[in-house]
Design a protein around this motif. Structure first.
Motif, PDB file in Angstrom:
ATOM      1  N   ILE A 182       0.811  -1.213   0.000  1.00 53.67           N
ATOM      2  CA  ILE A 182       0.000   0.000   0.000  1.00 53.67           C
ATOM      3  C   ILE A 182       0.850   1.270   0.000  1.00 53.67           C
ATOM      4  CG2 ILE A 182      -1.776   1.306   1.246  1.00 53.67           C
ATOM      5  CD1 ILE A 182      -2.808  -1.343   0.118  1.00 53.67           C
ATOM      6  N   LYS A 183       1.658   1.462   1.009  1.00 54.60           N
ATOM      7  CA  LYS A 183       2.347   2.737   1.202  1.00 54.60           C
ATOM      8  C   LYS A 183       3.817   2.650   0.789  1.00 54.60           C
ATOM      9  CE  LYS A 183       3.273   6.291   4.608  1.00 54.60           C
ATOM     10  NZ  LYS A 183       3.242   6.662   6.006  1.00 54.60           N
ATOM     11  N   PRO A 184       4.249   3.496  -0.158  1.00 54.34           N
ATOM     12  CA  PRO A 184       5.659   3.505  -0.545  1.00 54.34           C
ATOM     13  C   PRO A 184       6.560   3.866   0.635  1.00 54.34           C
ATOM     14  CG  PRO A 184       4.335   4.673  -2.170  1.00 54.34           C
ATOM     15  CD  PRO A 184       3.451   4.418  -0.970  1.00 54.34           C
ATOM     16  N   GLY A 185       7.735   3.287   0.622  1.00 54.13           N
ATOM     17  CA  GLY A 185       8.728   3.562   1.652  1.00 54.13           C
ATOM     18  C   GLY A 185       9.714   2.415   1.739  1.00 54.13           C
ATOM     19  N   THR A 186      10.756   2.608   2.518  1.00 49.33           N
ATOM     20  CA  THR A 186      11.729   1.555   2.780  1.00 49.33           C
ATOM     21  C   THR A 186      11.550   1.126   4.226  1.00 49.33           C
ATOM     22  OG1 THR A 186      13.268   2.399   1.136  1.00 49.33           O
ATOM     23  CG2 THR A 186      14.190   0.957   2.836  1.00 49.33           C
ATOM     24  N   TYR A 187      11.232  -0.149   4.399  1.00 48.37           N
ATOM     25  CA  TYR A 187      10.910  -0.693   5.714  1.00 48.37           C
ATOM     26  C   TYR A 187      11.962  -1.729   6.109  1.00 48.37           C
ATOM     27  CZ  TYR A 187       6.572   1.461   4.288  1.00 48.37           C
ATOM     28  OH  TYR A 187       5.645   2.361   3.842  1.00 48.37           O
ATOM     29  N   THR A 188      12.432  -1.617   7.330  1.00 48.01           N
ATOM     30  CA  THR A 188      13.446  -2.538   7.834  1.00 48.01           C
ATOM     31  C   THR A 188      12.781  -3.751   8.466  1.00 48.01           C
ATOM     32  OG1 THR A 188      14.913  -0.681   8.293  1.00 48.01           O
ATOM     33  CG2 THR A 188      15.411  -2.743   9.412  1.00 48.01           C
ATOM     34  N   TRP A 189      13.356  -4.914   8.220  1.00 48.35           N
ATOM     35  CA  TRP A 189      12.942  -6.120   8.931  1.00 48.35           C
ATOM     36  C   TRP A 189      14.162  -6.604   9.708  1.00 48.35           C
ATOM     37  CZ3 TRP A 189      15.659 -10.530   8.412  1.00 48.35           C
ATOM     38  CH2 TRP A 189      16.392 -10.715   7.230  1.00 48.35           C
ATOM     39  N   SER A 190      13.927  -7.375  10.753  1.00 52.78           N
ATOM     40  CA  SER A 190      15.038  -7.954  11.514  1.00 52.78           C
ATOM     41  C   SER A 190      14.575  -9.212  12.222  1.00 52.78           C
ATOM     42  CB  SER A 190      15.578  -6.950  12.540  1.00 52.78           C
ATOM     43  OG  SER A 190      14.602  -6.677  13.526  1.00 52.78           O
ATOM     44  N   VAL A 191      15.545 -10.026  12.569  1.00 55.28           N
ATOM     45  CA  VAL A 191      15.292 -11.182  13.424  1.00 55.28           C
ATOM     46  C   VAL A 191      15.748 -10.758  14.815  1.00 55.28           C
ATOM     47  CG1 VAL A 191      15.827 -13.582  13.919  1.00 55.28           C
ATOM     48  CG2 VAL A 191      15.549 -12.837  11.549  1.00 55.28           C
ATOM     49  N   LEU A 206      12.555  -4.064   3.001  1.00 56.63           N
ATOM     50  CA  LEU A 206      11.456  -4.295   2.070  1.00 56.63           C
ATOM     51  C   LEU A 206      11.085  -2.899   1.568  1.00 56.63           C
ATOM     52  CD1 LEU A 206       9.693  -6.737   4.467  1.00 56.63           C
ATOM     53  CD2 LEU A 206      10.480  -7.373   2.191  1.00 56.63           C
ATOM     54  N   THR A 207      11.392  -2.628   0.310  1.00 58.66           N
ATOM     55  CA  THR A 207      11.178  -1.307  -0.266  1.00 58.66           C
ATOM     56  C   THR A 207       9.967  -1.331  -1.187  1.00 58.66           C
ATOM     57  OG1 THR A 207      13.543  -0.833  -0.147  1.00 58.66           O
ATOM     58  CG2 THR A 207      12.229   0.546  -1.628  1.00 58.66           C
ATOM     59  N   VAL A 208       9.013  -0.456  -0.901  1.00 56.32           N
ATOM     60  CA  VAL A 208       7.815  -0.318  -1.714  1.00 56.32           C
ATOM     61  C   VAL A 208       7.948   0.981  -2.500  1.00 56.32           C
ATOM     62  CG1 VAL A 208       5.295  -0.128  -1.733  1.00 56.32           C
ATOM     63  CG2 VAL A 208       6.426  -1.562  -0.014  1.00 56.32           C
ATOM     64  N   LYS A 209       7.942   0.861  -3.826  1.00 56.29           N
ATOM     65  CA  LYS A 209       8.075   2.059  -4.692  1.00 56.29           C
ATOM     66  C   LYS A 209       6.714   2.487  -5.187  1.00 56.29           C
ATOM     67  CE  LYS A 209      12.748   1.251  -5.966  1.00 56.29           C
ATOM     68  NZ  LYS A 209      13.767   1.741  -6.775  1.00 56.29           N
TER      69      LYS A 209
END
Length: 144
Positions: free
Chosen positions: A120-129, A141-144
């Motif tokens: 839905i929303k563009p942006g660069t989102y960090t994931w981590s364990v 996870l980058t949403v363009k």
């Protein structure tokens, strides 16, 4: 309430009500992303395959998060989870449907969890364990 305001409010309500139905139609054309793999089956518990993934806003996707290592992996992506529309979460061919995002996904043993969603929303989102970030178990996870 003015007539113009009432008409605009009714139109907005109609769009909001149609939103999930329109998104469900998108899921029929979903794209399978490369698997995000945590660890490997050669004893390298802290390697990550496909740690940075790029998506397009408004498109439907399926992402398989696969644990191959022998660690307990607690996969966190809170902002990403907040800004996608979940169709379902699939674990061992069992589907979970719900109205909101999960807090995190946890692997106690090797296995996979697939999430099907619309970005839905563009942006660069960090994931981590959680707890294993210093070992390199993070990505984007980058949403363009």
């Amino acid at each position: 309430m003015t007539r113009m305001f009432r008409t605009a409010a009714l139109a907005l309500a109609g769009l909001l009500a149609a939103g999930p139905a329109l998104a469900m139609d998108l899921t029929k054309k979903r794209e399978n992303l490369p698997d995000l793999v945590l660890g490997d089956d050669q004893g390298n518990d802290f390697v990550v395959e496909n740690k940075d993934i790029t998506l397009e806003s408004g498109k439907a996707y399926r992402l398989r998060i696969v644990a191959k290592g022998r660690q307990e992996y607690k996969f966190y992506a809170p902002e990403f989870f907040r800004y996608i529309w979940f169709n379902q979460i699939v674990i061992e061919h069992k589907e979970i449907h719900g109205g909101g995002p999960p807090d995190h996904l946890e692997f106690d043993d090797p296995g996979e969890i697939a999430i099907e969603f619309v970005a839905i929303k563009p942006g660069t989102y960090t994931w981590s364990v959680h707890g294993l970030e210093a070992k390199g178990m993070t990505g984007t996870l980058t949403v363009k």
